[in-house]
Scaffold this motif. Structure first.
Motif, mmCIF file in Angstrom:
data_model
loop_
_atom_site.group_PDB
_atom_site.id
_atom_site.type_symbol
_atom_site.label_atom_id
_atom_site.label_comp_id
_atom_site.label_asym_id
_atom_site.label_seq_id
_atom_site.Cartn_x
_atom_site.Cartn_y
_atom_site.Cartn_z
ATOM 1 N N TRP A 21 38.483 38.655 45.614
ATOM 2 C CA TRP A 21 38.735 39.978 45.031
ATOM 3 C C TRP A 21 37.462 40.497 44.390
ATOM 4 N N SER A 23 36.670 43.169 41.164
ATOM 5 C CA SER A 23 37.331 43.854 40.057
ATOM 6 C C SER A 23 36.360 44.806 39.380
ATOM 7 N N ARG A 25 35.926 46.991 36.287
ATOM 8 C CA ARG A 25 36.566 47.006 34.971
ATOM 9 C C ARG A 25 36.236 48.299 34.227
ATOM 10 N N HIS A 38 41.544 47.732 35.139
ATOM 11 C CA HIS A 38 40.652 47.392 36.246
ATOM 12 C C HIS A 38 41.155 48.038 37.533
ATOM 13 N N THR A 40 41.014 46.968 41.185
ATOM 14 C CA THR A 40 40.705 45.693 41.835
ATOM 15 C C THR A 40 41.041 45.739 43.314
ATOM 16 N N ILE A 42 41.590 43.477 46.703
ATOM 17 C CA ILE A 42 41.912 42.122 47.152
ATOM 18 C C ILE A 42 41.602 42.067 48.640
ATOM 19 N N TYR A 52 47.531 33.320 34.179
ATOM 20 C CA TYR A 52 46.931 33.945 32.992
ATOM 21 C C TYR A 52 47.622 33.432 31.730
ATOM 22 N N VAL A 59 50.232 44.657 37.233
ATOM 23 C CA VAL A 59 49.455 44.962 38.442
ATOM 24 C C VAL A 59 50.208 46.017 39.241
ATOM 25 N N TYR A 85 53.957 44.743 39.600
ATOM 26 C CA TYR A 85 54.524 43.506 39.062
ATOM 27 C C TYR A 85 53.900 43.210 37.707
ATOM 28 N N MET A 103 44.550 47.431 43.649
ATOM 29 C CA MET A 103 45.448 47.252 42.520
ATOM 30 C C MET A 103 44.846 47.875 41.264
ATOM 31 N N PHE A 107 45.266 44.330 31.364
ATOM 32 C CA PHE A 107 45.312 43.046 30.663
ATOM 33 C C PHE A 107 45.424 43.258 29.153
ATOM 34 N N LEU A 111 40.070 42.088 28.666
ATOM 35 C CA LEU A 111 38.937 41.239 29.052
ATOM 36 C C LEU A 111 37.657 41.785 28.431
ATOM 37 N N HIS A 117 37.869 33.613 37.230
ATOM 38 C CA HIS A 117 38.886 32.569 37.083
ATOM 39 C C HIS A 117 38.257 31.194 36.935
ATOM 40 N N TYR A 123 41.752 33.105 32.895
ATOM 41 C CA TYR A 123 40.614 33.648 32.166
ATOM 42 C C TYR A 123 40.623 33.038 30.765
HETATM 43 C C1 9YT Z 1 45.735 41.017 41.257
HETATM 44 C C2 9YT Z 1 44.868 40.074 40.519
HETATM 45 O O1 9YT Z 1 45.249 39.536 39.543
HETATM 46 N N1 9YT Z 1 43.634 39.880 41.021
HETATM 47 C C3 9YT Z 1 42.636 39.060 40.376
HETATM 48 C C4 9YT Z 1 41.621 39.872 39.616
HETATM 49 C C5 9YT Z 1 42.117 40.378 38.292
HETATM 50 N N2 9YT Z 1 43.310 41.137 38.354
HETATM 51 C C6 9YT Z 1 41.038 41.235 37.655
HETATM 52 O O2 9YT Z 1 41.033 42.449 37.886
HETATM 53 O O3 9YT Z 1 40.211 40.680 36.935
#
Ligand code: 9YT
Length: 135
Positions: A21, A23, A25, A38, A40, A42, A52, A59, A85, A103, A107, A111, A117, A123
């Motif tokens: 992915w 992202s 931010r 974010h 993002t 995929i 998490y 998301v 979700y 997406m 969060f 962040l 990850h 995270y």
């Molecule tokens: C959908 C998801 O969780 N992807 C991983 C990246 C995370 N959402 C992010 O944007 O840091």
């Protein structure tokens, strides 16, 4: 007020490539909103394990198709354009992308901006803000 365009983030240190992915931010902790936002992407054909433990994440899929499998019950949740979700139980899960997916991720707590990850798909906790409560 703040206005952010995706072009402001692309190519900056707020664009993070996690392999499966990428992202972008748009809002992070230093924006002091209490959450991060974010945009993002995929990559098609990928399977990403995530957990998490220290964050709540919502998301919203705005492009593409895939599925989420929750680890506790092996339930399969089809995800496609216009579907959200919410990982309200800090759910350990796998995201399978059948196509490229886009997406919008939120969060809580936010962040810092450069996180990737760890081996569990987690995270790190932000020591300045603590964890959201487990519901
Ligand atoms: C959908 C998801 O969780 N992807 C991983 C990246 C995370 N959402 C992010 O944007 O840091």
């Amino acid at each position: 007020m703040k206005v952010r365009a995706l072009e402001d983030v692309v190519g900056s240190n707020r664009e993070v490539d996690g392999g499966n992915w990428i992202s972008r931010r748009l809002l992070v902790a230093e924006d002091h909103m209490g959450y991060s936002v974010h945009d993002t992407l995929i990559r098609a054909g990928t399977e990403t394990k995530m957990w998490y433990k220290h964050h709540l994440e919502s998301v919203y899929c705005i492009e593409g198709e895939g599925e989420v499998v929750t680890a506790s019950d092996q339930r399969i949740w089809p995800i496609r354009k216009n579907t959200l979700y919410a990982l309200d139980q800090h759910d350990e899960h796998v995201l399978r992308a059948f196509t490229d997916m886009r997406m919008v991720c939120v969060f809580n707590p936010p962040l810092q901006g450069q996180e990737k990850h760890d081996a569990d798909g987690t995270y790190p906790v932000d020591s300045k803000q603590g964890n959201p409560p487990l519901m």
